[in-house]
Design a protein around this motif. Structure first.
Motif, PDB file in Angstrom:
ATOM      1  N   ARG A  49       5.382 -45.344  21.552  1.00 56.67           N
ATOM      2  CA  ARG A  49       5.430 -43.645  21.961  1.00 56.67           C
ATOM      3  C   ARG A  49       4.519 -43.403  22.980  1.00 56.67           C
ATOM      4  N   ASN A  52       6.029 -44.225  26.732  1.00 60.10           N
ATOM      5  CA  ASN A  52       6.505 -43.232  27.299  1.00 60.10           C
ATOM      6  C   ASN A  52       5.942 -41.750  27.186  1.00 60.10           C
ATOM      7  N   LEU A  54       5.143 -39.943  24.707  1.00 55.63           N
ATOM      8  CA  LEU A  54       5.273 -38.917  23.534  1.00 55.63           C
ATOM      9  C   LEU A  54       4.011 -38.855  22.839  1.00 55.63           C
ATOM     10  N   LEU A  87       6.785 -35.629  33.055  1.00 49.20           N
ATOM     11  CA  LEU A  87       8.279 -35.562  32.713  1.00 49.20           C
ATOM     12  C   LEU A  87       9.085 -36.649  33.549  1.00 49.20           C
ATOM     13  N   ARG A  90       8.378 -40.172  32.676  1.00 55.27           N
ATOM     14  CA  ARG A  90       9.155 -40.420  31.470  1.00 55.27           C
ATOM     15  C   ARG A  90      10.576 -40.987  31.773  1.00 55.27           C
ATOM     16  N   ARG A  91      11.097 -40.418  32.980  1.00 57.70           N
ATOM     17  CA  ARG A  91      12.519 -40.511  33.384  1.00 57.70           C
ATOM     18  C   ARG A  91      12.561 -42.367  33.521  1.00 57.70           C
ATOM     19  N   MET A  95      14.376 -44.125  25.541  1.00 54.19           N
ATOM     20  CA  MET A  95      13.717 -44.625  24.114  1.00 54.19           C
ATOM     21  C   MET A  95      15.011 -44.405  23.257  1.00 54.19           C
ATOM     22  N   GLY A 115      21.478 -35.592  30.380  1.00 48.12           N
ATOM     23  CA  GLY A 115      20.358 -36.054  31.185  1.00 48.12           C
ATOM     24  C   GLY A 115      20.810 -36.223  32.774  1.00 48.12           C
ATOM     25  N   ILE A 119      19.432 -32.933  34.072  1.00 46.43           N
ATOM     26  CA  ILE A 119      17.996 -33.104  34.595  1.00 46.43           C
ATOM     27  C   ILE A 119      17.931 -33.679  36.045  1.00 46.43           C
ATOM     28  N   ARG A 163      23.149 -43.055  25.792  1.00 47.28           N
ATOM     29  CA  ARG A 163      22.315 -42.031  26.260  1.00 47.28           C
ATOM     30  C   ARG A 163      21.083 -42.318  27.118  1.00 47.28           C
ATOM     31  N   MET A 167      20.237 -42.383  31.968  1.00 47.50           N
ATOM     32  CA  MET A 167      19.179 -42.105  32.867  1.00 47.50           C
ATOM     33  C   MET A 167      18.768 -43.340  33.918  1.00 47.50           C
TER      34      MET A 167
END
Lengths: 255, 293
Positions: A49, A52, A54, A87, A90-91, A95, A115, A119, A163, A167
């Motif tokens: 975590r 990325n 979190l 943000l 993170r892309r 995860m 996404g 995004i 998913r 990205m």
């Protein structure tokens, strides 16, 4: 020497007085598959975590895809980045969660294209086409319009992997991706992950599936009490562990 | 086979035959005499009630005459727009307030908490009167140079009603929205972050749709309650449906008839709203197996 996708140097993380990670250092190279094993509470998930963001790290430094994550160096101090910057960083990382966390009000395809369409604001037609190709890749082309509640756990996790792939991340993190699944559904998820590894995706997998680690991983990392105790190719770490703690942990798995 | 064994088999066969006979018998449904009697009594009472209204001193012709009377129609329109506008204010304020309540910022949290505490803690009539009489303490409102006016000109009955009902409603709705937000799994926030979704997009696209699924039934309740609470706005001189029917019966003295007219219109409005709520609910429960039918 191939490019390093992840480079963790003396990463520390504490929740109040609780020290969860202590001086964790690890390099992961492009195309590598690294499995992290260890007892529960050893900090494997927290480390994942942190990669990325979190969780924010409280000591050390972490580079993902060549970029220092979460902080910017100003003089002799590290200043936190803005929410926007975090943000964006993170892309580059996908995860996959233990409990899938699909969006329940969106269809399988809707989950995948959310996404890239919203995004990244890419054209809808193209995003849908790619989304369908991803569903095909995880073997669920016929479930495009199904809602998560209509899918089995294994199918949900495969959608979650699609998913993450949508990205177009540089690396995918898996947090115990099969731990919430019925035994008979584990295989289909591992198969998708195996294919992904073969396609050259850089992956870090926190797992209890030692067979999968032995077969797919380039390296296995053993963590205990917030530290990395050992890291080696699976043949070495799983069959000739150096550390007593690793031996004890491995012997707890009836093989 | 011994004689004793043979006798035993015969006895068993006979017993089994008897069981088969019983298993083939006709099944009689249970009779619920209590329910039947209760139903009969209720039907009788309903018939008596209908007869009472039919024989009572109600001029049904008057009801028919006034149902579409211009004054009444004006009241219906006023009640509907006041309710819809107050609800809109309430939903926006309530939504903001609910998000603020879960903010890491202590100032936002405290302000939101104070707002709910204050507007839920005082009677709506008091709030309406305070807004209407605002000119007593603030003769002028606005910012000099940009917009500046006498409070009495701004705080018309409609404005006072709208502010009073909207702000009051927002305080209640914030709690409903908060319950909805709390019902969304924390994993949903993490999944959004993991794909790099900005906070506002996350709230709008992922969190709110799931929160609303939980919030719509109590929101519908709130709206229906508001349609009727809006009749309190007559205290600041707003001519809502009930006030309009009062204005008519002050003149023609057909009190009960006009109250019936108002009641019928309230039922119509609430029925339309219920239908609307149901379709909204169906839309919000996309993807959930236990959907409202």
């Amino acid at each position: 020497m191939t490019r390093r996708v992840v480079s963790a140097v003396k990463v520390g993380k504490s929740f109040g007085p609780l020290q969860v990670l202590t001086e964790v250092s690890l390099d992961v190279h492009l195309g590598e598959v690294v499995c992290i094993i260890g007892p529960s509470g050893s900090g494997k998930t927290t480390f994942l975590r942190c990669i990325n963001q979190l969780e924010s790290i409280s000591a050390g430094a972490l580079w993902v895809d060549g970029e220092l994550t979460g902080y910017r160096r100003v003089g002799d101090a590290l200043h936190p980045l803005s929410e926007r910057e975090i943000l964006r960083q993170r892309r580059s990382t996908g995860m996959v969660f233990q409990r899938f966390h699909l969006f329940p009000h969106l269809t399988a395809l809707g989950n995948i294209i959310e996404g890239p369409a919203r995004i990244l604001k890419r054209p809808m037609a193209q995003v849908r086409e790619e989304g369908m190709a991803l569903l095909e890749r995880v073997g669920l082309a016929d479930k495009a319009n199904a809602y998560p509640a209509q899918l089995s756990g294994g199918q949900q996790q495969r959608v979650a992997i699609a998913r993450a792939l949508a990205m177009q991340p540089k690396l995918i993190l898996f947090d115990e991706p099969t731990s919430a699944l019925d035994t008979e559904l584990v295989g289909e998820v591992l198969q998708v992950m195996r294919d992904l590894a073969r396609s050259g995706m850089t992956m870090i997998v926190v797992t209890h599936e030692l067979k999968f680690a032995a077969e797919v991983a380039d390296r296995v990392v053993f963590m205990d009490a917030g530290r990395i105790l050992e890291e080696a190719p699976p043949s070495a770490l799983l069959y000739q562990p150096q550390h007593d703690r690793t031996k004890r942990f491995l012997s707890s798995f009836a093989r | 086979m011994s004689d004793a064994a043979r006798l035993k088999t015969i006895a068993e066969d006979a017993a089994h035959q008897q069981e088969l006979d019983i298993a083939n018998l006709r099944h009689i449904k249970p009779r619920h005499y209590g329910r039947m009697i209760a139903a009969a009594i209720i039907l009788l009472l309903a018939a008596l009630l209908v007869r009472a209204f039919a024989e009572g001193q109600i001029g049904w012709a008057v009801v028919g005459q006034y149902i579409f009377w211009p004054t009444i129609m004006m009241g219906v329109v006023n009640t509907v727009w006041l309710s819809v506008a107050s609800m809109a204010i309430g939903v926006i304020l309530g939504g903001l307030c609910a998000v603020a309540r879960s903010s890491p910022n202590a100032v936002l949290r405290t302000v939101a908490l104070f707002y709910t505490w204050f507007f839920r803690g005082t009677p709506i009539i008091l709030q309406l009167l305070v807004w209407y009489n605002l000119a007593l303490v603030f003769p002028h409102i606005g910012i000099k140079g940009i917009w500046y006016a006498k409070t009495v000109h701004v705080m018309t009955p409609a404005a006072a009603a709208l502010l009073g009902l909207g702000l009051n409603e927002g305080a209640y709705i914030s709690e409903i929205m908060r319950a909805g937000l709390l019902a969304v799994d924390v994993g949903q926030y993490e999944a959004c972050k993991a794909i790099g979704m900005p906070r506002l997009m996350m709230l709008r696209r992922i969190i709110m749709p799931q929160a609303l699924r939980v919030a719509i039934p109590p929101l519908g309740n709130e709206f229906i309650g508001l349609v009727k609470t809006s009749s309190l706005a007559s205290i600041v001189g707003f001519t809502d449906l009930l006030k309009a029917s009062e204005n008519v019966y002050y003149v023609n003295t057909a009190v009960m008839e006009l109250l019936l007219v108002a009641g019928l219109w309230y039922l119509v409005v609430v029925t339309v709203l219920s239908v609307f709520q149901r379709s909204l609910e169906q839309r919000a429960s996309r993807g959930f197996a236990r959907a409202a039918r």
